[in-house]
Every structure is written in structure tokens, then in C-alpha cells.
Design a protein around this motif. Structure first.
Motif, mmCIF file in Angstrom:
data_model
loop_
_atom_site.group_PDB
_atom_site.id
_atom_site.type_symbol
_atom_site.label_atom_id
_atom_site.label_comp_id
_atom_site.label_asym_id
_atom_site.label_seq_id
_atom_site.Cartn_x
_atom_site.Cartn_y
_atom_site.Cartn_z
ATOM 1 N N LEU A 155 0.804 -1.229 0.000
ATOM 2 C CA LEU A 155 0.000 0.000 0.000
ATOM 3 C C LEU A 155 0.838 1.281 0.000
ATOM 4 C CD1 LEU A 155 -2.892 1.090 -0.003
ATOM 5 C CD2 LEU A 155 -2.832 1.027 2.504
ATOM 6 N N PRO A 156 1.838 1.421 0.890
ATOM 7 C CA PRO A 156 2.636 2.663 0.865
ATOM 8 C C PRO A 156 3.419 2.836 -0.436
ATOM 9 C CG PRO A 156 2.962 1.458 2.915
ATOM 10 C CD PRO A 156 2.260 0.541 1.983
ATOM 11 N N LEU A 157 3.777 1.712 -1.065
ATOM 12 C CA LEU A 157 4.542 1.789 -2.309
ATOM 13 C C LEU A 157 3.684 2.301 -3.455
ATOM 14 C CD1 LEU A 157 6.536 -1.570 -2.072
ATOM 15 C CD2 LEU A 157 7.230 0.715 -1.332
ATOM 16 N N ARG A 158 2.386 2.006 -3.399
ATOM 17 C CA ARG A 158 1.477 2.542 -4.419
ATOM 18 C C ARG A 158 1.450 4.060 -4.357
ATOM 19 N NH1 ARG A 158 -4.219 -0.382 -3.961
ATOM 20 N NH2 ARG A 158 -4.626 1.086 -5.669
ATOM 21 N N GLY A 159 1.388 4.587 -3.124
ATOM 22 C CA GLY A 159 1.391 6.041 -2.959
ATOM 23 C C GLY A 159 2.697 6.667 -3.409
ATOM 24 N N LYS A 160 3.756 5.886 -3.368
ATOM 25 C CA LYS A 160 5.071 6.379 -3.776
ATOM 26 C C LYS A 160 5.266 6.292 -5.290
ATOM 27 C CE LYS A 160 9.923 5.787 -2.373
ATOM 28 N NZ LYS A 160 10.880 4.901 -1.687
ATOM 29 N N GLY A 161 4.329 5.615 -5.967
ATOM 30 C CA GLY A 161 4.423 5.495 -7.419
ATOM 31 C C GLY A 161 5.309 4.375 -7.905
ATOM 32 N N VAL A 162 5.595 3.385 -7.048
ATOM 33 C CA VAL A 162 6.415 2.251 -7.458
ATOM 34 C C VAL A 162 5.592 1.347 -8.390
ATOM 35 C CG1 VAL A 162 7.671 0.213 -6.647
ATOM 36 C CG2 VAL A 162 7.708 2.326 -5.300
ATOM 37 N N PRO A 163 6.133 0.942 -9.532
ATOM 38 C CA PRO A 163 5.388 0.088 -10.471
ATOM 39 C C PRO A 163 4.924 -1.218 -9.819
ATOM 40 C CG PRO A 163 7.366 0.947 -11.500
ATOM 41 C CD PRO A 163 7.459 1.308 -10.050
ATOM 42 N N LYS A 164 3.814 -1.768 -10.309
ATOM 43 C CA LYS A 164 3.180 -2.936 -9.695
ATOM 44 C C LYS A 164 4.134 -4.123 -9.567
ATOM 45 C CE LYS A 164 -0.767 -6.064 -10.031
ATOM 46 N NZ LYS A 164 -1.996 -6.405 -10.783
ATOM 47 N N GLU A 165 4.850 -4.430 -10.621
ATOM 48 C CA GLU A 165 5.760 -5.581 -10.585
ATOM 49 C C GLU A 165 6.813 -5.418 -9.499
ATOM 50 O OE1 GLU A 165 8.916 -7.846 -13.553
ATOM 51 O OE2 GLU A 165 7.230 -6.736 -14.420
ATOM 52 N N GLU A 166 7.350 -4.201 -9.378
ATOM 53 C CA GLU A 166 8.355 -3.933 -8.348
ATOM 54 C C GLU A 166 7.728 -3.985 -6.962
ATOM 55 O OE1 GLU A 166 12.000 -2.705 -6.469
ATOM 56 O OE2 GLU A 166 11.461 -3.782 -8.295
ATOM 57 N N ARG A 167 6.496 -3.480 -6.818
ATOM 58 C CA ARG A 167 5.803 -3.545 -5.520
ATOM 59 C C ARG A 167 5.657 -4.986 -5.064
ATOM 60 N NH1 ARG A 167 1.807 0.067 -7.866
ATOM 61 N NH2 ARG A 167 0.235 -1.577 -7.703
ATOM 62 N N LEU A 168 5.227 -5.850 -5.959
ATOM 63 C CA LEU A 168 5.010 -7.258 -5.606
ATOM 64 C C LEU A 168 6.332 -7.944 -5.276
ATOM 65 C CD1 LEU A 168 2.290 -8.233 -8.241
ATOM 66 C CD2 LEU A 168 1.967 -7.794 -5.796
ATOM 67 N N ARG A 169 7.381 -7.609 -6.006
ATOM 68 C CA ARG A 169 8.690 -8.208 -5.737
ATOM 69 C C ARG A 169 9.198 -7.805 -4.359
ATOM 70 N NH1 ARG A 169 13.976 -7.358 -5.942
ATOM 71 N NH2 ARG A 169 13.797 -5.142 -6.448
ATOM 72 N N ARG A 170 9.061 -6.521 -4.037
ATOM 73 C CA ARG A 170 9.504 -6.052 -2.723
ATOM 74 C C ARG A 170 8.675 -6.678 -1.604
ATOM 75 N NH1 ARG A 170 10.809 0.367 -2.505
ATOM 76 N NH2 ARG A 170 11.792 0.653 -4.550
ATOM 77 N N ALA A 171 7.364 -6.785 -1.820
ATOM 78 C CA ALA A 171 6.497 -7.372 -0.798
ATOM 79 C C ALA A 171 6.894 -8.815 -0.525
ATOM 80 C CB ALA A 171 5.039 -7.296 -1.238
ATOM 81 N N GLN A 172 7.131 -9.592 -1.590
ATOM 82 C CA GLN A 172 7.505 -10.986 -1.410
ATOM 83 C C GLN A 172 8.839 -11.102 -0.684
ATOM 84 O OE1 GLN A 172 5.546 -13.536 -2.021
ATOM 85 N NE2 GLN A 172 7.066 -14.967 -1.210
ATOM 86 N N GLU A 173 9.777 -10.243 -1.051
ATOM 87 C CA GLU A 173 11.089 -10.249 -0.392
ATOM 88 C C GLU A 173 10.959 -9.914 1.096
ATOM 89 O OE1 GLU A 173 14.235 -6.893 -0.486
ATOM 90 O OE2 GLU A 173 14.766 -8.208 -2.159
ATOM 91 N N ALA A 174 10.156 -8.885 1.412
ATOM 92 C CA ALA A 174 9.994 -8.461 2.806
ATOM 93 C C ALA A 174 9.250 -9.508 3.625
ATOM 94 C CB ALA A 174 9.249 -7.134 2.858
ATOM 95 N N LEU A 175 8.209 -10.105 3.047
ATOM 96 C CA LEU A 175 7.462 -11.140 3.770
ATOM 97 C C LEU A 175 8.326 -12.380 4.006
ATOM 98 C CD1 LEU A 175 3.992 -10.784 2.026
ATOM 99 C CD2 LEU A 175 4.497 -10.335 4.435
ATOM 100 N N THR A 176 9.175 -12.702 3.052
ATOM 101 C CA THR A 176 10.111 -13.819 3.242
ATOM 102 C C THR A 176 11.076 -13.494 4.382
ATOM 103 O OG1 THR A 176 9.980 -14.456 0.910
ATOM 104 C CG2 THR A 176 11.915 -15.209 2.146
ATOM 105 N N ALA A 177 11.544 -12.249 4.432
ATOM 106 C CA ALA A 177 12.493 -11.834 5.466
ATOM 107 C C ALA A 177 11.917 -11.953 6.865
ATOM 108 C CB ALA A 177 12.948 -10.392 5.217
ATOM 109 N N VAL A 178 10.597 -11.742 7.014
ATOM 110 C CA VAL A 178 9.973 -11.831 8.343
ATOM 111 C C VAL A 178 9.300 -13.186 8.573
ATOM 112 C CG1 VAL A 178 9.617 -9.341 8.438
ATOM 113 C CG2 VAL A 178 7.761 -10.806 7.610
#
Length: 267
Positions: A115-138
């Protein structure tokens, strides 16, 4: 440029988080209440600092000023050398105490993280990649399709941490991040944040009432006190880089530091 000004510029440039003369007042006239008075803080890149003090001493007010969520009445806050003015800096993320309010129950875990990445204008593919990486990290890679209400309190707070990580912050601010979970979950989350701090090379500033948590996790503990609040003492925590819930907390130096901080808080 004078020598004093040269030193000041160098210090500002080498600090990741810096407050100079931070002052905050609530209300006006007869209702005026000075909460913070002339607070100076200098936090280096990569440092973990905990802010402790009695209830009502202005800890959360200070954190909100650092985050740009609250404009100080006087003084200056800099994050990464840039003055914080009117909005949260791009290189900063905040993890709040009440994960049940910070997560949107009608959005999936992935959607909450992105959600915060959408407001920042990050493209969808990059948003999903970052989310998966962060969720894996936790440790929540398999929970990405679930909703917050389907997860335990500790898992929800992991989602909140993942959302902050996905933002790729240089500075992570945390306001009582483990206060609403049980003791075992708290210990697990403490170790998780310490490992993520190294992995993502973040500077962390955390407000907490838990002195053991502050000592276990920090390079330095800052004690706020007085009315209005100012810095009573800054205590270096020299317990090594690698911490362990059992051996670190059994170290005589840990008990000595606990006593020092507790005496300052109760002073």
C-alpha cells in the motif's frame, strides 16, 4: 567558514538522525504544556538507539517529530542530513504499536505491504517483488494471500515490519512495537528486528517502556525525564554485536546496565 561552523556542518553530514534544540508545546495560553525542551540527539548511520523514560515524558512526541508527523514548536530535525519539514522523509519508515489499526483488515497481506509503495508510485511488478522479499524476510512468505484477521498478533506485527522493509528505509522508527504481544513472541520479534537491521543496514530508533528490551537491542539507550522532558542521560550498551536471549541477558554487564537505566528512569 568558521571552525565552529565547519565542525557543525561535518557533524550534520555524518549523522543519520539529528535533533538540535527540539522543543514542543501542546496548547496555548492557560492550557499550554511544554512537553520537550531543548533536546539534542545525534545518531550515526547503522546505530540502534532506544528512547526510554517515565510515562508521559514525551517519548512518542519526540518520535513523531522525528517522523515528520508532528512539527516541533522550535528546533530542527534532520534525517540523512535533510531537514524534516511537514511530511515523512522518503528514506524513513515507521512501525506503530497498534498493528490492528495500522493494517487494513479488508486487504490481503500482500496488499497491506504494498500500500505505501502505491502512494510512492512504485510500479506494480516492483511492488510485488519487494512485498515478497519483505514477507520472506519476516518469515511470512506463505501467508501473502491471507488477511490480517486470520493471523496471530505476532504475525500481524511481522506484517507491519515487512511493510516498513518493503519501503527500503535507511531509518526505521518504532513506537512500542512489541508492547501488544506475549513474552515469547516479544523475544522472537526482538531477534527478528536485530537480524533485519543487519540485513538491511538500517538505523533504528525505538521508543519503549521495557528496559530489558532497550538494553538487549540497543547500541545506546537515551533516557528522557523531567517536566518538560529533556535528555537525562545517554548510556552506551557495550554487549557486543551478537546478542542472544539467554546468554546476553545472563551477562552481569546486562544486569549492571539495567540498574543504571532504571535508576535514571526513576530519578
Amino acid at each position: 567558514m568558521t571552525l565552529a561552523r565547519s565542525v557543525e556542518v561535518h557533524e550534520a553530514a555524518s549523522s543519520m538522525v539529528r535533533c538540535v534544540g527540539l522543543h514542543h508545546v501542546f496548547g496555548a495560553g492557560a492550557t499550554e504544556r511544554v512537553v520537550l525542551h531543548s533536546v539534542d540527539i545525534d545518531i550515526a548511520a547503522g546505530e540502534y538507539v532506544s528512547i526510554v523514560g517515565p510515562s508521559g515524558s514525551g517519548k512518542t512526541t519526540m518520535l513523531r517529530c522525528l517522523a515528520g508527523l508532528l512539527a516541533p514548536s522550535a528546533g530542527e530535525v534532520r534525517i540523512g542530513g535533510r531537514v524534516v519539514a511537514g511530511s515523512t522523509p522518503e528514506n524513513l519508515a515507521v512501525v506503530f504499536q497498534d498493528y490492528s489499526r495500522s493494517l487494513l483488515p479488508w486487504l490481503s497481506i500482500t496488499s497491506n505491504v504494498t500500500l505505501p509503495l502505491r502512494g510512492k508510485g512504485v510500479p506494480k511488478e516492483e511492488r510485488l517483488r519487494r512485498a515478497q522479499e519483505a514477507l520472506t524476510a519476516v518469515g511470512l512468505a506463505r501467508s501473502h494471500r491471507q488477511y490480517p484477521w486470520q493471523l496471530s498478533g505476532g504475525m500481524q506485527q511481522r506484517v507491519a515490519i515487512a511493510r516498513a522493509l518493503a519501503y527500503r528505509p535507511q531509518v526505521l522508527l518504532m513506537d512500542e512495537p512489541f508492547a501488544s504481544v506475549d513474552a515469547q513472541t516479544r523475544a522472537d520479534l526482538e531477534d527478528l528486528v536485530l537480524s533485519l537491521r543487519k540485513q538491511y543496514d538500517m538505523t533504528v530508533v525505538s521508543v519503549t517502556h521495557d528496559i530489558d528490551e532497550a538494553i538487549y537491542m540497543s547500541d545506546r539507550v537515551i533516557v528522557l525525564g523531567g517536566s518538560p522532558a529533556t535528555i537525562m542521560r545517554a548510556i552506551d550498551v557495550e554487549l557486543g554485536a551478537d546478542r542472544d536471549q539467554i546468554t546476553t541477558k545472563a551477562d552481569p554487564r546486562f544486569a549492571e546496565l539495567r540498574g543504571q537505566v532504571l535508576r535514571e528512569v526513576r530519578h
